[in-house]
Design an enzyme around this catalytic site. Structure first.
Site, mmCIF file in Angstrom:
data_model
loop_
_atom_site.group_PDB
_atom_site.id
_atom_site.type_symbol
_atom_site.label_atom_id
_atom_site.label_comp_id
_atom_site.label_asym_id
_atom_site.label_seq_id
_atom_site.Cartn_x
_atom_site.Cartn_y
_atom_site.Cartn_z
ATOM 1 N N ARG A 75 7.003 -6.581 7.533
ATOM 2 C CA ARG A 75 5.527 -7.145 8.193
ATOM 3 C C ARG A 75 5.217 -8.412 7.195
ATOM 4 N NH1 ARG A 75 2.618 -4.030 6.481
ATOM 5 N NH2 ARG A 75 3.694 -2.064 5.690
ATOM 6 N N TYR A 223 10.184 -8.920 14.320
ATOM 7 C CA TYR A 223 9.969 -7.615 13.442
ATOM 8 C C TYR A 223 9.141 -6.274 13.692
ATOM 9 C CZ TYR A 223 9.907 -4.027 9.993
ATOM 10 O OH TYR A 223 9.720 -2.772 9.525
ATOM 11 N N LYS A 232 1.214 -0.733 14.779
ATOM 12 C CA LYS A 232 0.120 -0.854 13.806
ATOM 13 C C LYS A 232 -1.005 -1.926 14.236
ATOM 14 C CE LYS A 232 2.960 0.549 10.406
ATOM 15 N NZ LYS A 232 2.905 2.025 10.045
ATOM 16 N N HIS A 252 -3.177 6.083 9.059
ATOM 17 C CA HIS A 252 -1.835 6.071 8.837
ATOM 18 C C HIS A 252 -1.375 7.264 8.114
ATOM 19 C CE1 HIS A 252 1.440 3.305 6.395
ATOM 20 N NE2 HIS A 252 2.055 3.768 7.697
ATOM 21 N N SER A 274 3.477 2.850 3.182
ATOM 22 C CA SER A 274 4.718 2.577 3.758
ATOM 23 C C SER A 274 5.775 2.738 3.101
ATOM 24 C CB SER A 274 4.859 1.155 4.417
ATOM 25 O OG SER A 274 3.845 0.921 5.200
ATOM 26 N N CYS A 276 6.800 5.715 1.725
ATOM 27 C CA CYS A 276 6.450 6.416 0.476
ATOM 28 C C CYS A 276 6.700 7.881 1.104
ATOM 29 C CB CYS A 276 5.089 6.350 -0.144
ATOM 30 S SG CYS A 276 5.072 4.741 -0.864
ATOM 31 N N ASP A 299 3.723 8.705 11.619
ATOM 32 C CA ASP A 299 3.136 7.720 11.026
ATOM 33 C C ASP A 299 1.916 7.467 11.327
ATOM 34 O OD1 ASP A 299 4.083 5.186 9.854
ATOM 35 O OD2 ASP A 299 3.381 4.059 11.461
ATOM 36 N N ARG A 392 15.519 -0.122 9.714
ATOM 37 C CA ARG A 392 14.951 0.800 10.393
ATOM 38 C C ARG A 392 15.801 1.581 11.689
ATOM 39 N NH1 ARG A 392 9.261 2.232 8.592
ATOM 40 N NH2 ARG A 392 8.866 0.704 6.968
#
Ligand code: GTP
Ligand code: MN
Ligand code: MN
Length: 609
Positions: A75, A223, A232, A252, A274, A276, A299, A392
């Site tokens: 991002r 992306y 998002k 989130h 993100s 984590c 998420d 990913r």
């Protein structure tokens, strides 16, 4: 005078529909498509039905060669904007001379100029795909529908995994309103020669949000976080503003179910920045005997207090877009199982026997070689990474063997506890509990974490990431906190307990003090016991901490629990200073008084300790 307008479904000259029938679509969608086709000038238009056949055809087209451009792998927070008339509506008032970290704002005239430099003609020589998609179960009252236009078949295939997409959604939409989502990779044809089969335009990347028009325009990046607009951009940035207006929360957060050996089930939501540990926790295999984890989402959570005052949550997505490196049979066996079929991998390494590879997986047999994500053949472990740290997997939720039976229930699942956490190498205990809702909101507002590869930041610097939402606020963070605080004003609301967790504390040799992953079930066990009101806490200046011996560490061997739970006074007084500076520089007048009071109270408690 009379304003002459072309017929609703009339497309620009030379642009034809190669699949589907435009006139069968809802009128508002026809208009949106025709308007944007006029601007973007695609060669043709492809209306996605979401079918398997369609998907297979697109995948075959992609498989030819798909080396991604190394400039487009995460991002880009610096190029992500919220666009409103009033700046303060979108972002807090940062102190003079200080760069605001809580989002970027662009005014109407600037944004128009910037968009006009990019979108006209941007799809020349390409196909514009039209997708209707639902965030949340199709037809449920809490779900929201979007229509995305994109010139990237990769985005179509990924959206089909991450959202409910296709004909059936278009039917449910009917005359209703939808979130307008326009995406272009920003490379009209003939395209400049490139060594990568990944069209993108990093110099001109721009991701813009118009909360009042419920509209998103994203340019130049393929992306996921910038291009799968349901995720998002819609389910967080636009949805936070819808939630503000309608009285609910878009967060989130993962959502998981936890069942104890007696068969008692509780749902927990957790916000970590993100990379984590959300996906890991949401699919965790508990090491505590007799405990079961089931997954609702990994998420994003949309949450609201129902008529009885119970907090409920749905997962608006229908797929996982998970960090690949570090995922293995040891750390996350459920994710490994989930990824076996129907999965799109991005920026991972390939093996010569047709498999995938990334850091954290065991090395393949000697006769199998690895090609790195950059195309380096016969890659060997050494100074370079085989997979990008933010590579990913994109995989349908249906593949996951541990989905909760209610994961698609339109009524959502009842949330008993909310966890906040981040990568805190120092000072912050494994788990502590907020004294109350307002204190919990304060704790979340002061969260911070070591930066990860999920965005463009250099790694290893500790950054504030309030609510794990810093990159995702759709409106002024000060107002967002007011919104959270307002949930306690309704006396009917049963406020869930709020906790802060930290799996990432290090000892003086830089080793993790806590084993993490499946062992985190021990912390969750303690959390659920607290939700049942068990007397297993001591008060500390920062919050309630577990009474000695109340976290089950049986079978874990040597653990320095004292260090794991220590609350160094100097560290925390420094932390207070730093939070105060952060508030002053980043929020100024937008900081709610209640939050300032909480910081003052914390400092007073620490000084008295
Ligand atoms: P986004 O999908 O970007 O929002 O991130 P996420 O929160 O889902 O992160 P994810 O679960 O994919 O975790 C990413 C990294 O955290 C991986 O490198 C994991 O190995 C690491 N990780 C996750 N859980 C733990 C844990 O309990 N302990 C330790 N030490 N590392 C963990
Ligand atoms: Mn995320
Ligand atoms: Mn994740």
């Amino acid at each position: 005078g009379l304003l002459l307008r072309r017929m609703a479904s009339q497309l620009p000259v030379g642009c034809s529909v190669i699949r589907g029938t435009l006139s069968f679509l809802p009128t508002k969608v026809q208009n949106y498509v025709a308007d944007q086709a006029e601007v973007c000038q695609p060669d043709n238009i492809y209306i996605c039905d979401g079918s398997k056949e369609e998907n297979e055809a697109l995948i075959n087209q992609l498989i030819e060669d798909a080396r991604t451009d190394p400039r487009d792998v995460a991002r880009v927070e610096s190029k992500t904007y919220i666009c409103t008339k009033d700046k303060r509506e979108s972002i807090p008032q940062a102190k003079d001379g200080v760069k605001g970290q809580l989002g970027n704002w662009m005014g109407e005239s600037t944004i128009k100029k910037e968009l006009d430099k990019r979108f006209p003609g941007c799809m020349k020589g390409r196909t514009m795909y039209v997708m209707a998609f639902s965030m949340g179960p199709v037809g449920s009252p809490v779900s929201k529908i979007g229509v995305q236009l994109t010139d990237s078949p990769y985005v179509v295939c990924s959206m089909r995994i991450m959202t409910r997409m296709g004909d059936h959604v278009m039917k449910v939409l009917g005359d209703g309103d939808f979130v307008k989502c326009l995406h272009s990779v920003g490379v009209p044809k003939p395209e400049p020669p490139s060594q990568y089969a990944w069209p993108c335009n990093p110099d001109k990347t721009l991701v813009t949000h118009f909360p009042h028009d419920r509209e998103i325009k994203s340019f130049g990046s393929g992306y996921g976080g910038n291009s799968l607009l349901g995720k998002k951009c819609f389910a967080l940035r636009i949805a936070t503003t819808i939630g503000r207006d309608e009285g609910w929360l878009a967060e989130h957060m993962l959502i998981m179910a936890l069942t104890n050996p007696k068969g008692e089930k509780k749902y927990i939501a957790a916000a970590f920045p993100s990379a984590c540990g959300k996906t890991n926790l949401a699919m965790m295999k508990p090491t505590l005997p007799g405990w079961k984890v089931e997954c609702v989402g990994d998420d994003i959570a949309w949450m609201w207090f129902d008529e009885e005052g119970q907090l409920r949550a749905i997962n608006p997505e229908s797929g996982f877009f998970g960090v690949a490196p570090g995922t293995s049979n040891k750390t996350n066996p459920v994710a490994m199982e989930t990824c076996t079929t129907g999965t799109i991998f991005t920026n991972v390494a390939e093996t010569s026997d047709g498999g995938f590879w990334w850091e954290g997986l065991p090395l393949p047999e000697e006769d199998v070689s690895i090609t790195s994500w950059l195309g380096e053949k016969n890659w060997k472990p050494g100074s370079t990474k085989a997979a990008h740290p933010n590579s990913r997997f994109c995989t349908p939720i249906g593949n996951c063997p541990i989905m909760d039976k209610d994961w698609e229930n339109p009524k959502g699942v009842p949330i008993s506890a909310i966890l906040f956490g981040g990568r805190r190498p120092q000072g912050v205990p494994l788990v502590y509990e907020a004294f109350n809702w307002q204190h919990g909101v304060f704790i979340a507002s002061a969260m911070s974490s070591e930066a990860t590869a999920a965005a463009e930041h250099k790694t290893k610097t500790v950054m504030r990431d309030p609510f794990a939402m810093r990159p995702f606020f759709g409106y002024n963070f000060g107002k967002y906190m007011e919104h959270w605080l307002s949930m306690s004003k309704n006396s009917k609301n049963k406020l869930p307990k709020i906790f802060h967790v930290n799996w990432f504390r290090l000892n003086e040799n830089g080793k993790f003090l806590w084993p993490g992953f499946g062992e985190n079930s021990r912390v969750l066990e303690w959390v659920t016991r607290r939700c049942n009101g068990e007397d297993i806490v001591d008060s500390s200046p920062i919050g309630f901490i577990p009474k000695s011996g109340t976290i089950n560490t049986e079978g874990l061997g040597q653990l320095d629990m004292e260090q794991l739970f220590s609350i160094p006074k100097d560290y925390w007084l420094e932390e207070c200073k730093s939070v105060r500076q952060y508030y002053d520089e980043q929020l100024g007048e937008d900081l709610p008084q209640a939050i300032r009071d909480e910081l003052d109270a914390l400092e007073t408690r620490l000084q008295a300790a």
